[in-house]
Structures are given as C-alpha cells and as structure tokens.
Design a protein around this motif. Structure first.
Motif, PDB file in Angstrom:
ATOM      1  N   LEU A 296      34.558  43.475  35.349  1.00 35.70           N
ATOM      2  CA  LEU A 296      34.331  42.125  35.856  1.00 35.70           C
ATOM      3  C   LEU A 296      35.216  41.118  35.134  1.00 35.70           C
ATOM      4  N   ASN A 297      35.342  41.265  33.822  1.00 31.28           N
ATOM      5  CA  ASN A 297      36.212  40.355  33.062  1.00 31.28           C
ATOM      6  C   ASN A 297      37.656  40.455  33.530  1.00 31.28           C
ATOM      7  N   ASP A 298      38.116  41.682  33.799  1.00 36.95           N
ATOM      8  CA  ASP A 298      39.478  41.862  34.304  1.00 36.95           C
ATOM      9  C   ASP A 298      39.667  41.115  35.622  1.00 36.95           C
ATOM     10  N   LEU A 299      38.658  41.217  36.510  1.00 32.53           N
ATOM     11  CA  LEU A 299      38.738  40.547  37.803  1.00 32.53           C
ATOM     12  C   LEU A 299      38.812  39.032  37.642  1.00 32.53           C
ATOM     13  N   LEU A 300      37.955  38.520  36.753  1.00 34.42           N
ATOM     14  CA  LEU A 300      37.862  37.066  36.593  1.00 34.42           C
ATOM     15  C   LEU A 300      39.057  36.489  35.854  1.00 34.42           C
ATOM     16  N   ASP A 301      39.630  37.265  34.942  1.00 39.44           N
ATOM     17  CA  ASP A 301      40.743  36.762  34.136  1.00 39.44           C
ATOM     18  C   ASP A 301      42.106  37.056  34.733  1.00 39.44           C
ATOM     19  N   GLY A 302      42.163  38.079  35.605  1.00 35.85           N
ATOM     20  CA  GLY A 302      43.465  38.558  36.045  1.00 35.85           C
ATOM     21  C   GLY A 302      44.143  37.731  37.114  1.00 35.85           C
ATOM     22  N   GLY A 303      43.400  36.881  37.798  1.00 41.07           N
ATOM     23  CA  GLY A 303      44.005  36.084  38.865  1.00 41.07           C
ATOM     24  C   GLY A 303      44.404  36.911  40.071  1.00 41.07           C
TER      25      GLY A 303
END
Length: 320
Positions: free
Chosen positions: A206-213
C-alpha cells in the motif's frame, strides 16, 4: 413509489435467497426499458440532479455529481445505455478480462453514441486461465482493447496478486507506459488509472502505491482505511468510497472521511433506480443546511491530518 412498495421487496427477498437470479432479473428489466429511447429520455429528466455544488474536477475529469455505479452490476456492458439515464455521475462496466474484452468492446462501441454526460469507467482483471507470470501482459491486452472507449480505468487485482509486491509495482509501471503510448496513437489522451484496494492489503504494498505516483486514485470499501489513506497522502490522492452507501447520510460520511466520489452497486437492488437522484438531492440539502458551497469543501473534514501518516511516517509528519 412503485419500486419501494412492490418491486423492491420482491427483489430484496429474492436477493437473500438467490443473489445472482435477482441480479439477472434486474438486468433484464433494465434492458427491456432501456432499449427505448423515449424511456431513457423520460428517466433522465427525473433522475439527473443539476446543481453546481455537486460538480468537481477529479483526475482531470469534470464530474457532474459524485455518485457512481460500481463495476459488477453491468459486468458485460449489456445495459450501459440504460444506466446512463439513471442520474449517475459516472459508472463502471466489467470487470472485463482478455476472455470477453472483444464482445464488451463491441457493445460499448455501439452504445456510446447514445450516452448523455455520464462518465464511463472500465474495470479490468486477469483472466482465470492466465498465470501470475503472464498476468501483466494479460492486463495490458485488455487495456489496449478498450482504451479508446473509457474515460478512466479500474485495475482489479485478486488476493494472490496483491501479495506479490514486485508484481504490483511492475504491473502499474507497465500500464503507465502503455497508456502513454496509447494516448499518442489517438486514444484520447492519458486517461486515469485507479486501483481497488482490499481491506487486508499488505502495508508495504500500500505504501508503494501511495508513494509511487503510479495510480491516479484508489477505490476503497473500508471507511477507516479511507481516512488513513486521506491522512497519509494529505488529501492529494483521490479516493472513491465503494459499498455500504444507501443514503445521502452515508455518502456525506464517506466524503467527510476523505472520499472524493462514491460508488454503489448492490445498494441499487434495495433502493431502486432512483438511488443516485435521492443521494444527490440529499447531499444538496445537507450542503444548504451546513453552508457548504461545493462538495470539494467537505472532503476530509472528519480527518485530523496532524495525527500520523498511516504505516510509514513521512518527513514532517506530526504525531501528537
């Protein structure tokens, strides 16, 4: 009134015993009436709520109202032009796979000429016959087949796919590359990509999704997760609240939690074809009561952005 007194109770009882049969009955009834242009125009006059307080720009798209119909109701795009007359600001068809993408594309191509102003989303998932190693190519195959027909796209991953961190990142990178190429080929520009978030998603993914743009928005069913995502992204990532929204009060709660838009699906079986109108009218009354000039002024009012940033803390995040 007829729906609430007669049709609604019958469908609700049938839904409890046999949900799929009830759903197919609703589809057949809507198709019967929806084939009539006269009926669709008449319905549109009763169902659409035109009020500037409901209008907003999300993902670079103008939404006339925040109430959408989720994927799953019109899985195979058989009644899309009828649903277009029921007052929704947007609707999603599917989920489609590489197995049925051709027939869905043909149906949408035939029906889009008769659309009014309802925005069309297309939900895409992996074919059951495709392995995880081939899944990215399978998603891209479906996306290419319908890219010119949709206003935005929803990516629906199953549980095993969401557990594979590398796969999720690779898939979204591939989709972003593909939509850039498709836009250059006359597909109507770079269109928004949304991803459905399951309640049990791995925190790191989830963090990857939210931070990755890599996504333009997320679709979330859990109200507490909506608040957490809104808080983590400081409201910069649009959220669609999906499920459990029957009334304007429910919609208001989701918007206050940080959602920009809402989706209903099974709720229409209980509330009937005027559910979008009723929610939109109710929201306008709430806005008038509370002095809200536009729906965007309401977003995230129930969230305190000072208290934490979900799983991984960002620099500058304040924790009381």
């Amino acid at each position: 009134m007829i729906y609430q007194k007669l049709v609604g109770p019958i469908l609700r009882r049938l839904t409890k015993r046999d949900p799929e049969t009830a759903h197919q009955m609703a589809i057949k009834a809507l198709k019967l009436f929806g084939d009539s242009e006269f009926f669709r125009k008449k319905m549109g006059r009763f169902t659409f709520v035109h009020n500037p307080a409901l209008r907003q720009n999300i993902f670079g798209i103008k939404f006339n109202n925040p109430v959408g119909l989720a994927a799953g109701f019109d899985k195979n795009a058989k009644i899309t032009k009828c649903l277009d007359s029921l007052g929704f600001g947007f609707m999603a068809v599917g989920s489609i796979t590489s197995d049925n993408m051709g027939e869905v594309a043909l149906r949408l191509l035939a029906q889009r000429r008769e659309f009014s102003s309802t925005l069309l989303g297309i939900s895409i998932e992996k074919s059951e016959t495709v392995s995880l190693n081939e899944a990215a190519d399978d998603y891209l195959l479906s996306l290419r087949s319908v890219y010119a027909l949709g206003d935005y796209f929803e990516i629906s991953l199953n549980a095993p796919e969401f557990q594979e961190r590398y796969f999720v990142n690779h898939l979204l990178e591939s989709i972003n590359e593909a939509r850039i190429k498709l836009s250059l080929k006359g597909g109507g520009g770079i269109k928004p990509i949304l991803i459905k978030i399951p309640p049990d998603i791995n925190g790191g993914i989830l963090n990857d999704l939210l931070d990755g743009g890599s996504v333009d928005g997320v679709i979330v069913a859990d109200l507490s997760m909506i608040k957490r995502i809104y808080q983590y992204t400081y409201g910069r990532l649009p959220i669609i609240a999906a499920g459990g929204i029957f009334t304007a009060k429910d919609a208001h709660e989701a918007l206050m939690a940080g959602a920009s838009l809402i989706q209903i699906s099974k709720e229409m079986m209980r509330e009937g074809p005027f559910i979008a109108r009723n929610i939109n009218r109710g929201l306008v009354k709430i806005f008038e009561r509370d002095g809200i000039g536009n729906i965007s002024d309401l977003r995230g009012k129930a969230v305190d952005n000072r208290k934490g940033c979900f799983t991984v803390r960002r620099q500058g995040c304040y924790r009381a």
